[in-house]
Design an enzyme around this catalytic site. Structure first.
Site, short mmCIF file in Angstrom:
data_model
loop_
_atom_site.label_atom_id
_atom_site.label_comp_id
_atom_site.label_asym_id
_atom_site.label_seq_id
_atom_site.Cartn_x
_atom_site.Cartn_y
_atom_site.Cartn_z
N ARG A 101 -36.93 12.04 -9.56
CA ARG A 101 -37.10 10.95 -10.54
C ARG A 101 -38.48 11.14 -11.14
NH1 ARG A 101 -36.24 4.47 -10.07
NH2 ARG A 101 -34.12 5.23 -10.44
N HIS A 128 -30.14 8.61 -17.07
CA HIS A 128 -30.00 8.16 -15.67
C HIS A 128 -28.54 8.37 -15.26
CE1 HIS A 128 -30.80 6.21 -12.00
NE2 HIS A 128 -31.05 4.97 -12.38
N GLN A 131 -26.75 6.53 -12.22
CA GLN A 131 -26.45 5.13 -12.50
C GLN A 131 -25.15 5.00 -13.30
OE1 GLN A 131 -28.38 2.25 -11.59
NE2 GLN A 131 -26.42 1.37 -12.16
N ASP A 223 -30.26 -3.89 -19.69
CA ASP A 223 -31.29 -3.32 -18.81
C ASP A 223 -32.63 -3.91 -19.24
OD1 ASP A 223 -32.71 -1.75 -16.99
OD2 ASP A 223 -32.64 0.07 -18.22
N CYS A 263 -28.19 -2.47 -14.34
CA CYS A 263 -28.49 -1.45 -13.32
C CYS A 263 -29.48 -1.95 -12.28
CB CYS A 263 -29.03 -0.19 -14.00
SG CYS A 263 -30.55 -0.48 -14.92
N ARG A 291 -23.78 2.91 -5.99
CA ARG A 291 -24.73 4.03 -6.09
C ARG A 291 -24.64 4.89 -4.83
NH1 ARG A 291 -29.26 3.55 -9.24
NH2 ARG A 291 -29.57 5.71 -8.62
N1 CP Z 1 -31.03 1.13 -10.87
C1 CP Z 1 -31.96 1.91 -10.27
O1 CP Z 1 -32.03 3.13 -10.45
O2 CP Z 1 -32.78 1.22 -9.42
P1 CP Z 1 -34.12 1.75 -8.75
O3 CP Z 1 -35.15 1.90 -9.84
O4 CP Z 1 -34.48 0.67 -7.77
O5 CP Z 1 -33.84 3.06 -8.09
N1 NVA Z 2 -34.75 1.65 -17.89
C1 NVA Z 2 -35.29 1.42 -16.57
C2 NVA Z 2 -34.26 1.71 -15.54
C3 NVA Z 2 -34.69 1.46 -14.11
C4 NVA Z 2 -33.62 1.77 -13.12
C5 NVA Z 2 -36.54 2.26 -16.37
O1 NVA Z 2 -36.53 3.45 -16.76
O2 NVA Z 2 -37.52 1.74 -15.86
#
Ligand code: CP
Ligand code: NVA
Length: 304
Positions: A101, A128, A131, A223, A263, A291
């Site tokens: 990530r 993502h 997700q 989101d 999400c 997930r």
């Molecule tokens: N939805 C999601 O990816 O959550 P986190 O940022 O907690 O991993």
């Molecule tokens: N759009 C958000 C998603 C988190 C799971 C971010 O990138 O912070």
């Protein structure tokens, strides 16, 4: 040949349906898979925060008989300038898979290029995929199908929206992306999905108009307005997106059996009102649970 999991556009609809079917089987009888990745190790590189992704991957690899290694932002020599290519080559000598990530999508592409083990994208500024594929699993559970449904995404057309667009096109859903000027989906993402959407006669609607966007939707999805890395823009984003809160009024404009999805993490009173996310149409915790099952299926598909 190793296969990475970086964008849903890298897979055929049949391959992705196979992953959903496997995830359903894993969810129904997890004990059948408890040795599926016996003795294998997954490195988990996190350059951004996470609750769901981190915990579901670590628990998931453990439940498959393997082990996860959490590698936080300050843990590796990457933080002191070691290159992605050297890191990918070295990690491949120790690990059976790498989940990452991070901010820049090109870093994930680079890592995949130099790693000889599968690389899984756990979120970048661009997309993502874990997700969105888990979300398709959840939608299929709720509606018993995917093809022909309509998903309305409301708010900032960010990384999550991009993967939802890719997922909708792969699985035959119509999608409307409802965002104000300046917050619309990237042209790159649209270009990556347009041809397949056209060949499947799927509607991709881009609109600023909430009523038009959510009309007849089976799924209303939102989101956060400020994604990780955008914290300095927070006040501007609150102002610009203020008319785009998913509230009860908006849900009434969607289809009669519409579900609400997010999400997570969520900000009640910003992108969604508390009565909607905590109300009967909300399936956000089923999304979060899936997930785990879906990522176990991804790991089994890539790492076995
Ligand atoms: N939805 C999601 O990816 O959550 P986190 O940022 O907690 O991993
Ligand atoms: N759009 C958000 C998603 C988190 C799971 C971010 O990138 O912070």
């Amino acid at each position: 040949m190793k296969k990475d999991f970086i964008a849903l556009t890298d897979f055929s609809s049949d391959e992705l349906t196979g992953m959903l079917d496997l995830a359903d089987r894993i969810k129904q009888s997890p004990q059948e898979f408890e040795n599926a990745l016996k003795g294998k190790t997954l490195g988990l590189i996190f350059n951004k925060k996470s609750t769901r992704t981190r915990i579901s991957f670590q628990v998931g690899i453990f439940q498959l008989g393997g082990m996860g290694l959490f590698l936080g932002p300050e843990d590796m020599q990457l933080a002191r300038g070691e290159t992605i290519s050297d890191t990918g080559k070295v990690l491949s000598r120790f690990l059976d898979g790498i989940m990452i990530r991070t901010f820049s999508h090109s870093d994930v592409l680079d890592l995949a290029k130099y790693a000889s083990v599968p690389v899984i994208n756990g979120l970048t500024d661009f997309n993502h995929p874990c997700q969105a594929l888990a979300d398709m699993m959840t939608i299929r559970e709720k509606f018993g199908k995917l093809e022909g449904l309509k998903l309305a995404y409301v708010g900032d057309s960010n990384n999550v929206a991009v993967s939802l667009l890719f997922a909708c096109v792969k699985f035959g859903l119509h999608i409307s992306l409802v965002s104000p000027k300046g917050y619309t989906i990237t042209k790159e993402a649209l270009d990556m999905s347009r041809e397949e959407a056209e060949s499947k006669h799927l509607n991709i609607i881009l609109t600023e108009n909430v009523q038009e966007g959510v009309a007849g939707a089976d799924i209303v999805y939102t989101d956060v307005w400020t994604s990780m890395g955008q914290e300095k823009e927070q006040q501007q984003r609150l102002n610009d997106l203020s008319g785009y809160t998913v509230n009860e009024q908006m849900m009434k404009g969607a289809g009669p059996k519409a579900v609400f999805m997010h999400c997570l993490p969520a900000h009640r009173g910003e992108e969604v009102s508390a009565p909607v996310i905590d109300g009967p149409a909300s399936i956000v915790f089923d999304q979060a649970e899936n997930r785990l099952h879906l990522q176990k299926a991804v790991m089994v598909s890539l790492m076995q």
